[in-house]
Motif scaffolding. Structure first.
Motif, PDB file in Angstrom:
ATOM      1  N   TYR A  81      -0.955 -18.464   3.207  1.00  0.00           N
ATOM      2  CA  TYR A  81       0.237 -17.773   3.691  1.00  0.00           C
ATOM      3  C   TYR A  81       1.119 -17.388   2.502  1.00  0.00           C
ATOM      4  N   SER A  85       7.201 -17.325   3.004  1.00  0.00           N
ATOM      5  CA  SER A  85       7.272 -17.573   4.437  1.00  0.00           C
ATOM      6  C   SER A  85       7.714 -19.012   4.703  1.00  0.00           C
ATOM      7  N   ASP A 108       1.701 -19.199  12.843  1.00  0.00           N
ATOM      8  CA  ASP A 108       2.130 -17.803  12.962  1.00  0.00           C
ATOM      9  C   ASP A 108       3.401 -17.680  13.801  1.00  0.00           C
ATOM     10  N   ILE A 111       6.361 -18.838  11.582  1.00  0.00           N
ATOM     11  CA  ILE A 111       6.704 -17.811  10.591  1.00  0.00           C
ATOM     12  C   ILE A 111       7.494 -16.680  11.241  1.00  0.00           C
TER      13      ILE A 111
END
Length: 312
Positions: A81, A85, A108, A111
């Motif tokens: 990643y 983030s 996900d 984030i």
């Protein structure tokens, strides 16, 4: 190979098909063993990083997690990643479950929430990534758009996930150290942990990818039931049990006399000239039970009891 820098997050696949992230501390532990290469043994004991994960072992060669007490096997992966983030800043977003404890969002989802939070949006709609939830930053709550049920959410800081830079492999290959030649193979170890990992590898190769469970050995099939004796029709005459016994004893007695004649040269003429049942001009006479040995008498008794039980 890609030239970049990223944070590494180790994740496992749950029964709903969602990749769940390990904590930063556990990811650091897995990454350290992965970077050590084959000389580290290729297996990661998660209980060394988190006591709550004591039953779990990861085999880095097959990229599977094995639970020792239940035999459950799940795939794992090594994901990359952006360092800017949420995992690169040590930010973890969590929601309150029914038991009152806090569960981290998928990586996900976390984030996406963090990106909207940094842009000072009043809320964020998660339907774009497949969830019918709205996160309200003013009340720090999660709202289900279908049921309108609300849950509390929180944002906390944790340690940053491990950072890697330089050449990053595209696949989840192992060893994970970029640009380092593979070390020569290490001789197989006979300790219980290594034997357990070897059995996991054999199970994974036989079952294929996905979640698998070691199945217990099945019991042998039960033998077929013995056929029941026919029931006579109403009004029919019941068979004569003594006549049935006589008929069943005749071939056994004749067989016994033939065996006795073969084994003993000097027998009476009556037993040596006896004809088999159903042959000759007159009714065949039954040889005396004295010519039968103990085994033959036991067989005759068993046959007689079976016939009596069937007819009764």
């Amino acid at each position: 190979m890609l030239l970049a820098s990223a944070v590494v997050v180790w994740e496992w696949l749950n029964e709903h098909g969602r990749w769940r992230p390990y904590s930063p501390a556990v990811s650091h532990h897995i990454e350290a063993v992965a970077r050590a290469g084959p000389r580290a043994g290729g297996s990661v004991v998660l209980g060394q990083a988190d006591s709550r994960l004591a039953p779990y072992i990861i085999d880095l060669q097959s990229m599977h997690q094995f639970r020792q007490d239940t035999g459950t096997i799940r795939p794992v992966r090594r994901s990359y990643y952006d360092p800017s983030s949420a995992p690169g800043k040590g930010v973890v977003w969590e929601w309150e479950n029914d038991s009152g404890s806090w569960t981290p969002y998928d990586m996900d989802v976390g984030i996406t929430i963090q990106r909207a939070y940094e842009k000072q949006h009043p809320w964020v709609d998660l339907s774009a990534i497949g969830f019918c939830y709205v996160i309200d930053f003013a009340t720090m709550g999660q709202i289900n758009r279908q049921t309108q049920r609300k849950r509390r959410v929180r944002r906390r800081l944790d340690m940053v996930y491990p950072l890697v830079s330089g050449t990053l492999p595209k696949s989840q290959s192992w060893p994970a150290s970029p640009g380092v030649a593979a070390a020569p193979p290490v001789p197989a170890c006979a300790c219980p942990q290594c034997l357990l990992v070897m059995s996991v590898k054999a199970t994974v190769s036989a079952a294929g990818t996905g979640t698998a469970t070691l199945q217990p050995r099945k019991a042998p099939p039960a033998p077929p039931a013995a056929p029941k004796a026919p029931v006579p029709a109403p009004g029919a005459k019941a068979p004569d049990s003594m006549a049935t016994v006589r008929g069943s004893l005749k071939p056994l007695a004749a067989q016994g006399s033939r065996r006795q004649a073969a084994s003993t040269p000097a027998l009476s003429s009556a037993s040596s000239t006896a004809s088999p049942p159903g042959t000759g001009s007159g009714k065949a006479s039954r040889p005396g039970l004295g010519t039968l040995n103990r085994n033959h008498l036991q067989r005759l008794a068993i046959a007689q009891s079976r016939v009596l039980i069937a007819s009764g």
